[in-house]
Motif scaffolding. Structure first.
Motif, PDB file in Angstrom:
ATOM      1  N   HIS A  72     139.560  88.995  26.532  1.00  0.00           N
ATOM      2  CA  HIS A  72     140.185  87.838  25.879  1.00  0.00           C
ATOM      3  C   HIS A  72     139.477  86.557  26.312  1.00  0.00           C
ATOM      4  O   HIS A  72     139.610  86.124  27.453  1.00  0.00           O
ATOM      5  CB  HIS A  72     141.678  87.780  26.255  1.00  0.00           C
ATOM      6  CG  HIS A  72     142.426  86.702  25.526  1.00  0.00           C
ATOM      7  ND1 HIS A  72     143.795  86.585  25.589  1.00  0.00           N
ATOM      8  CD2 HIS A  72     142.020  85.687  24.722  1.00  0.00           C
ATOM      9  CE1 HIS A  72     144.192  85.556  24.855  1.00  0.00           C
ATOM     10  NE2 HIS A  72     143.121  84.983  24.325  1.00  0.00           N
ATOM     11  N   HIS A 118     137.399  82.723  24.493  1.00  0.00           N
ATOM     12  CA  HIS A 118     137.062  81.905  23.318  1.00  0.00           C
ATOM     13  C   HIS A 118     135.687  81.278  23.518  1.00  0.00           C
ATOM     14  O   HIS A 118     135.554  80.074  23.683  1.00  0.00           O
ATOM     15  CB  HIS A 118     138.156  80.861  23.094  1.00  0.00           C
ATOM     16  CG  HIS A 118     139.495  81.500  22.865  1.00  0.00           C
ATOM     17  ND1 HIS A 118     139.983  81.756  21.608  1.00  0.00           N
ATOM     18  CD2 HIS A 118     140.417  81.991  23.734  1.00  0.00           C
ATOM     19  CE1 HIS A 118     141.170  82.363  21.710  1.00  0.00           C
ATOM     20  NE2 HIS A 118     141.446  82.509  22.996  1.00  0.00           N
ATOM     21  N   HIS A 124     140.450  82.636  17.868  1.00  0.00           N
ATOM     22  CA  HIS A 124     141.743  82.588  17.186  1.00  0.00           C
ATOM     23  C   HIS A 124     141.596  82.880  15.702  1.00  0.00           C
ATOM     24  O   HIS A 124     140.656  82.407  15.064  1.00  0.00           O
ATOM     25  CB  HIS A 124     142.357  81.184  17.306  1.00  0.00           C
ATOM     26  CG  HIS A 124     142.786  80.825  18.681  1.00  0.00           C
ATOM     27  ND1 HIS A 124     143.891  81.381  19.276  1.00  0.00           N
ATOM     28  CD2 HIS A 124     142.271  79.945  19.577  1.00  0.00           C
ATOM     29  CE1 HIS A 124     144.033  80.857  20.491  1.00  0.00           C
ATOM     30  NE2 HIS A 124     143.053  79.995  20.708  1.00  0.00           N
ATOM     31  N   GLU A 151     141.735  87.110  18.296  1.00  0.00           N
ATOM     32  CA  GLU A 151     143.117  87.006  18.792  1.00  0.00           C
ATOM     33  C   GLU A 151     143.958  86.640  17.575  1.00  0.00           C
ATOM     34  O   GLU A 151     143.876  85.511  17.071  1.00  0.00           O
ATOM     35  CB  GLU A 151     143.227  85.914  19.863  1.00  0.00           C
ATOM     36  CG  GLU A 151     144.648  85.715  20.368  1.00  0.00           C
ATOM     37  CD  GLU A 151     144.758  84.633  21.443  1.00  0.00           C
ATOM     38  OE1 GLU A 151     143.837  83.813  21.597  1.00  0.00           O
ATOM     39  OE2 GLU A 151     145.803  84.620  22.128  1.00  0.00           O
ATOM     40  N   ASP A 165     141.094  84.451  29.069  1.00  0.00           N
ATOM     41  CA  ASP A 165     141.465  83.507  28.000  1.00  0.00           C
ATOM     42  C   ASP A 165     140.680  82.194  28.168  1.00  0.00           C
ATOM     43  O   ASP A 165     141.182  81.104  27.909  1.00  0.00           O
ATOM     44  CB  ASP A 165     142.979  83.234  28.011  1.00  0.00           C
ATOM     45  CG  ASP A 165     143.492  82.713  26.672  1.00  0.00           C
ATOM     46  OD1 ASP A 165     142.678  82.518  25.743  1.00  0.00           O
ATOM     47  OD2 ASP A 165     144.705  82.482  26.561  1.00  0.00           O
TER      48      ASP A 165
END
Ligand SMILES: [Fe+2]
Length: 243
Positions: free
Chosen positions: A22, A24, A59, A97, A210
């Protein structure tokens, strides 16, 4: 006698897994790394901290970040064709995600999902309210052959206020991915307590960073060398490296 040559070496930060599930770090497609100049140092950093394989999870959220296999694939290409990417020597792949919303339901219907290895899908609730029909959605995902992983269950205040839902969702076959940043206390006290509670109840299947930016990296670096970290991961059984 004094030993003038005695040096105390600071502990080196090291992730408790080698596969990041996870983060970004794909450039310019969500609120994570805005471009390759930001993404590359973060990839280098996590590699130095023991990560060999990164599954990027940008996302996919209705109205905010309506990413598609095209936008995600393009960002992946932009990053991986940078010469510096090859120098880092990290394995990169992508999934997403997925916010549970109408956009996600449409994607599911059109079979436009980008699953992780093993058909795992990282799903998340809004922070304001849970998806209205989450148990049925989990069941539908499983019928379609997907294995749902709920992202950062500890961060949903409406769940941590009434924790019996955690066991229920987990019993329905939804796996949990807890954020290291939650355990580190980065967000707030309630996320941290809920994360520690999930660890204690053996409900944590995956840990994840994350990571969005260098602030997160800085905070994580400190946490990974802390006594709290050692305490949190003692005896924990993670599935990260099976993906
Ligand atoms: Fe995320």
């Amino acid at each position: 006698m004094f030993n003038f040559f005695h040096k105390t070496t600071a502990p080196k930060p090291l992730f408790p897994y080698t596969t990041e599930v996870h983060c970004h770090l794909l450039p310019g497609i969500d609120d994570g790394a805005p471009d390759t100049e930001h993404a590359l140092p973060l990839l280098r950093q996590v590699h130095e901290w023991g990560i060999e394989k990164v599954i990027a999870t940008p996302h996919v959220t209705e109205a905010t970040f309506e990413n598609t296999p095209q936008t995600v694939g393009d960002a992946y290409e932009r990053l991986t064709r940078e010469p510096e990417f090859g120098e880092i020597g990290i394995q990169l792949s992508y999934s997403a995600e997925y916010r549970m919303d109408d956009n996600f339901l449409n994607l599911l219907q059109r079979n436009e999902i980008m699953p992780m290895p093993g058909n795992h899908i990282l799903i998340e609730n809004s922070f304001l309210q849970p998806f209205w029909n989450i148990k049925e959605l989990i069941f539908d995902l499983q019928l379609k052959g997907y294995a749902p992983i709920l992202a950062h269950p500890e961060r949903y205040a409406y769940y941590s206020a009434d924790k019996k839902i955690y066991q229920e969702l987990h019993d329905h076959g939804c796996e949990f991915q807890v954020n290291l940043l939650s355990l580190a206390g980065y967000y707030n006290k309630s996320s941290r307590e809920a994360a520690e509670w999930l660890v204690a109840k053996h409900l944590v299947d995956y840990l994840g960073s994350d990571m969005h930016n260098s602030n997160h990296a800085l905070y994580l670096g400190k946490y990974l060398t802390s006594k709290d970290f050692v305490k949190h991961i003692k005896g924990i059984q993670l599935k990260n490296d099976t993906l």
